[in-house]
Design a protein around this motif. Sequence first.
Motif, PDB file in Angstrom:
ATOM      1  N   LEU A 384       0.829  -1.207   0.000  1.00 14.20           N
ATOM      2  CA  LEU A 384       0.000   0.000   0.000  1.00 14.20           C
ATOM      3  C   LEU A 384       0.865   1.261   0.000  1.00 14.20           C
ATOM      4  O   LEU A 384       0.550   2.254  -0.666  1.00 14.20           O
ATOM      5  CB  LEU A 384      -0.935  -0.005   1.212  1.00 14.20           C
ATOM      6  CG  LEU A 384      -2.119  -0.972   1.150  1.00 14.20           C
ATOM      7  CD1 LEU A 384      -2.839  -1.034   2.498  1.00 14.20           C
ATOM      8  CD2 LEU A 384      -3.103  -0.578   0.051  1.00 14.20           C
ATOM      9  N   ILE A 385       1.972   1.217   0.743  1.00 13.42           N
ATOM     10  CA  ILE A 385       2.884   2.367   0.761  1.00 13.42           C
ATOM     11  C   ILE A 385       3.462   2.610  -0.633  1.00 13.42           C
ATOM     12  O   ILE A 385       3.505   3.756  -1.120  1.00 13.42           O
ATOM     13  CB  ILE A 385       4.016   2.122   1.780  1.00 13.42           C
ATOM     14  CG1 ILE A 385       3.470   2.143   3.207  1.00 13.42           C
ATOM     15  CG2 ILE A 385       5.120   3.175   1.626  1.00 13.42           C
ATOM     16  CD1 ILE A 385       4.475   1.702   4.263  1.00 13.42           C
ATOM     17  N   LEU A 386       3.888   1.549  -1.283  1.00  9.12           N
ATOM     18  CA  LEU A 386       4.502   1.688  -2.608  1.00  9.12           C
ATOM     19  C   LEU A 386       3.489   2.167  -3.649  1.00  9.12           C
ATOM     20  O   LEU A 386       3.800   3.031  -4.490  1.00  9.12           O
ATOM     21  CB  LEU A 386       5.122   0.358  -3.035  1.00  9.12           C
ATOM     22  CG  LEU A 386       6.325  -0.110  -2.189  1.00  9.12           C
ATOM     23  CD1 LEU A 386       6.733  -1.524  -2.575  1.00  9.12           C
ATOM     24  CD2 LEU A 386       7.491   0.859  -2.352  1.00  9.12           C
ATOM     25  N   VAL A 387       2.268   1.618  -3.604  1.00 11.67           N
ATOM     26  CA  VAL A 387       1.229   2.043  -4.556  1.00 11.67           C
ATOM     27  C   VAL A 387       0.894   3.520  -4.337  1.00 11.67           C
ATOM     28  O   VAL A 387       0.766   4.292  -5.305  1.00 11.67           O
ATOM     29  CB  VAL A 387      -0.035   1.160  -4.410  1.00 11.67           C
ATOM     30  CG1 VAL A 387      -1.200   1.749  -5.204  1.00 11.67           C
ATOM     31  CG2 VAL A 387       0.250  -0.257  -4.883  1.00 11.67           C
ATOM     32  N   ILE A 468      -9.432  12.002  -3.548  1.00 14.43           N
ATOM     33  CA  ILE A 468      -8.154  12.022  -2.832  1.00 14.43           C
ATOM     34  C   ILE A 468      -7.134  11.058  -3.440  1.00 14.43           C
ATOM     35  O   ILE A 468      -6.015  10.940  -2.930  1.00 14.43           O
ATOM     36  CB  ILE A 468      -8.340  11.711  -1.328  1.00 14.43           C
ATOM     37  CG1 ILE A 468      -8.888  10.294  -1.115  1.00 14.43           C
ATOM     38  CG2 ILE A 468      -9.250  12.722  -0.674  1.00 14.43           C
ATOM     39  CD1 ILE A 468      -8.929   9.893   0.358  1.00 14.43           C
ATOM     40  N   THR A 469      -7.509  10.367  -4.481  1.00 14.83           N
ATOM     41  CA  THR A 469      -6.631   9.484  -5.268  1.00 14.83           C
ATOM     42  C   THR A 469      -5.705   8.654  -4.376  1.00 14.83           C
ATOM     43  O   THR A 469      -6.172   7.749  -3.701  1.00 14.83           O
ATOM     44  CB  THR A 469      -5.836  10.312  -6.295  1.00 14.83           C
ATOM     45  OG1 THR A 469      -5.055  11.306  -5.619  1.00 14.83           O
ATOM     46  CG2 THR A 469      -6.791  10.992  -7.268  1.00 14.83           C
ATOM     47  N   TYR A 470      -4.401   8.971  -4.350  1.00 16.26           N
ATOM     48  CA  TYR A 470      -3.445   8.146  -3.599  1.00 16.26           C
ATOM     49  C   TYR A 470      -3.742   8.126  -2.107  1.00 16.26           C
ATOM     50  O   TYR A 470      -3.339   7.203  -1.389  1.00 16.26           O
ATOM     51  CB  TYR A 470      -2.014   8.637  -3.847  1.00 16.26           C
ATOM     52  CG  TYR A 470      -1.661   9.955  -3.191  1.00 16.26           C
ATOM     53  CD1 TYR A 470      -1.141   9.991  -1.900  1.00 16.26           C
ATOM     54  CD2 TYR A 470      -1.853  11.163  -3.862  1.00 16.26           C
ATOM     55  CE1 TYR A 470      -0.814  11.199  -1.294  1.00 16.26           C
ATOM     56  CE2 TYR A 470      -1.531  12.361  -3.265  1.00 16.26           C
ATOM     57  CZ  TYR A 470      -1.009  12.386  -1.978  1.00 16.26           C
ATOM     58  OH  TYR A 470      -0.683  13.565  -1.379  1.00 16.26           O
ATOM     59  N   GLY A 471      -4.451   9.125  -1.604  1.00 16.53           N
ATOM     60  CA  GLY A 471      -4.844   9.145  -0.198  1.00 16.53           C
ATOM     61  C   GLY A 471      -5.728   7.970   0.158  1.00 16.53           C
ATOM     62  O   GLY A 471      -5.792   7.569   1.332  1.00 16.53           O
ATOM     63  N   THR A 472      -6.411   7.393  -0.832  1.00 12.09           N
ATOM     64  CA  THR A 472      -7.241   6.207  -0.598  1.00 12.09           C
ATOM     65  C   THR A 472      -6.391   5.072  -0.044  1.00 12.09           C
ATOM     66  O   THR A 472      -6.771   4.383   0.905  1.00 12.09           O
ATOM     67  CB  THR A 472      -7.921   5.759  -1.906  1.00 12.09           C
ATOM     68  OG1 THR A 472      -8.666   6.846  -2.446  1.00 12.09           O
ATOM     69  CG2 THR A 472      -8.842   4.577  -1.668  1.00 12.09           C
ATOM     70  N   TYR A 473      -5.215   4.869  -0.636  1.00 13.56           N
ATOM     71  CA  TYR A 473      -4.344   3.777  -0.203  1.00 13.56           C
ATOM     72  C   TYR A 473      -3.742   4.058   1.174  1.00 13.56           C
ATOM     73  O   TYR A 473      -3.555   3.138   1.980  1.00 13.56           O
ATOM     74  CB  TYR A 473      -3.238   3.564  -1.243  1.00 13.56           C
ATOM     75  CG  TYR A 473      -3.787   3.359  -2.636  1.00 13.56           C
ATOM     76  CD1 TYR A 473      -4.508   2.211  -2.961  1.00 13.56           C
ATOM     77  CD2 TYR A 473      -3.620   4.324  -3.624  1.00 13.56           C
ATOM     78  CE1 TYR A 473      -5.037   2.030  -4.238  1.00 13.56           C
ATOM     79  CE2 TYR A 473      -4.142   4.159  -4.900  1.00 13.56           C
ATOM     80  CZ  TYR A 473      -4.855   3.013  -5.195  1.00 13.56           C
ATOM     81  OH  TYR A 473      -5.389   2.838  -6.451  1.00 13.56           O
TER      82      TYR A 473
END
Length: 547
Positions: A384-387, A468-473
Motif C-alpha cells: 500500500l505504501i509503494l502504490v 483524494i486518489t493516492y490518499g485512498t491507499y
Amino acid sequence: MTSLQARNAARRAELAGPSGLRGLMKNPRLLRLAAITTLGALCYGYEQGAYSQVLVMPSFTNDPKFSRIAHDASYKGWSVSTLGIGGWAGALSNGYLCDVISRRWTLLLGSLICCLGTGLTTGAQNAAWMFVGRFFIGWAVGSLSAAVPLYNSEIAPAELRGTIVSIQQLAIVTGICISFWVGYGTNFISETNSVSWRLCLALQGVPALLLAALTLALPYTPRWLVRQGRKEEALETLVWLRKEDKDSEIIQLEFSEIQVEATFEAEITREKFPHLVGPGAWTKFRLQVAQFGELFTTLHMFRRTAVACLMQFFQQMSGIDCIVYYAPTIFASLGLPGRTVSLLASGVVGVVFVISTFPAIATIDHIGRRPLLIWGGAGMALMLILVAALTATYQPEWDNPAAAWSTAAFIWLYVGFFGASWGPVSWTVISEVFPLSTRAHGVAIGASTNWITNFVVSIVVPVMLNNITYGTYLFFLMFMLMGIGYAIWILPETYGKSLEEMDLVFGSGEGQADAERMDRILKSLRDTKDHAPSVYSDKGNNGSEKV
C-alpha cells in the motif's frame, strides 16, 4: 476447563491424525463435503468480481437505463454497496436459521435466494432491478458466508479445521478469478448488445444451482444433531465423517466432548431463559434474540465477540474490496493502454488470489493463525505504501509506463499477501472462538460485521478514488497497521484447539460453579457408559436421513 476434561482433550490430541492437507487427503469425505458447501463461497466471489467487470463494459456504460450507475461515482458506490447491506441482513438472519432449520437447510435456502437475485440482475430493465437483485444476492451470500464456515468447522476435527475452513477462501478467490476472466471474454461479444454483461452476471446461477442440488447429499453436523436430542444419529454421522469404528477411543472422546458442552449449554439456557424453552417458532425466535444478547453479557463472551468482529472489520478495512470491486477502474486510472488491458490486469488479480491461497491452506494448521496475519499484514502494508507513493508521483498523466506497470505489480502482490493471510484466516478464527450455544449467533455477528464494513467501503471508495486518489491507499494503510496491532496484542492463538478447548483460551466458565457442572456432566456420561450397553444410549430420530 476441568482436569478431567483436560485429560480427555490431551488424549484425543494424541490419537488425532496428521494435520493440514496431508490429513485432509486421508479423509476424502471431508474434502468432498467442503467442496460442496464452498460452492456458496464461489457464488460470493463470482458476484464480487463480475459486477466490477460489468461496470466498465461499453454495452452497460452506454446504455441510458444504467448510465447513472456507470458515470455517477456516488450512485455507482450505492449500486455496489447494495450487496453489502443485503449481506449484513443475511448474515444476521443466519444465526436463527442455522439453529432452527439446521446448518444444512440454511445452505439450501441461501442458494435458492441467490438464484432469485441472479435472475433479477441478469434480466434487469433499469437500475431499480439491479439494486433489488443485488440486495437478494447479498442476502444469500451473506447468509452463506456465515453458514459455510460454521458447517465446515463442525464436521472437521480440530487438527483439520483450519484447512477445511480455509477452503472457503479458496472458493471465494476462485469465484473472483473466474468472474474476471468471464468478464474479459464476454466483453468481446459486443459493445452495444447487452448480452455481453447479462451473460457475465447470469453464470453466477450455475454454482448456486449446483449447491441447491448437492445440499440434499449433505449430512447434518453432529453438534447440531446433539442439540436436537438426536444423539444416535449424531454418533452415526461422526463415525461416518471420521471413517472410524463406533467403539474406537477417539470417537468416544470426541463425542463425549460434544455431548458435555451441549448438555452444559442446554442447562445454562434453561436456567437463564426458562420462559423461552419449548416448541414453537415464535418462542424459538425470542430465544434466538435473547441469545444474541448473551454475546455481550459476560466479559469472556464480550471478548469472544470483540475478537470476531474486529477480525472481520480489519479484514475489510485492509482495502481488499477496494481492489476487488473496482479493479478495472483502478487499472484504467494507471494509464495502462486500453480498456482491454485494464480488464486483463484485473484477470491477473484473480489468478494471484487463487495461487496465494494455497500456501495459507498448507500452513494454517502448522504455524497457526497469528503469524499468518502478522506477516501477511506487513506485506500488504508495504505494498500500500509503494502504490500510494507511485500514484502520488505520476498521477494523473502516468507518462512513465514502467511506473504504471510497477504499480500494477504491487497491487498484485498486495492481493497475494491478502490471499495467503487475512483472507482465509479471518473466517477460520470466527468459526473457532465461540462455544456451542452461541456459535451460530457469534459467527453471524462476525460475518455481519464483515458485510456492514463492506457496505461502507463500497460506498466511499469511488468518491475517494476521484477526490483524494493516492490518499485512498494511505487511508487503508492506517487500518492495516491497526489490524497488525490487533493480531499482535489482542487476538489469542486458536490453532490446534478443539471448539470446546477454546473455553480455556478465553477464561470462560462462570467460575467454580461452572467447573463443577462440567465435571458432573462428564462423570454422568461415564457412569452411563459403565451401566449401559453404550454411552450413546439416546435414541435418534428413526426417520432421519441415512448419512
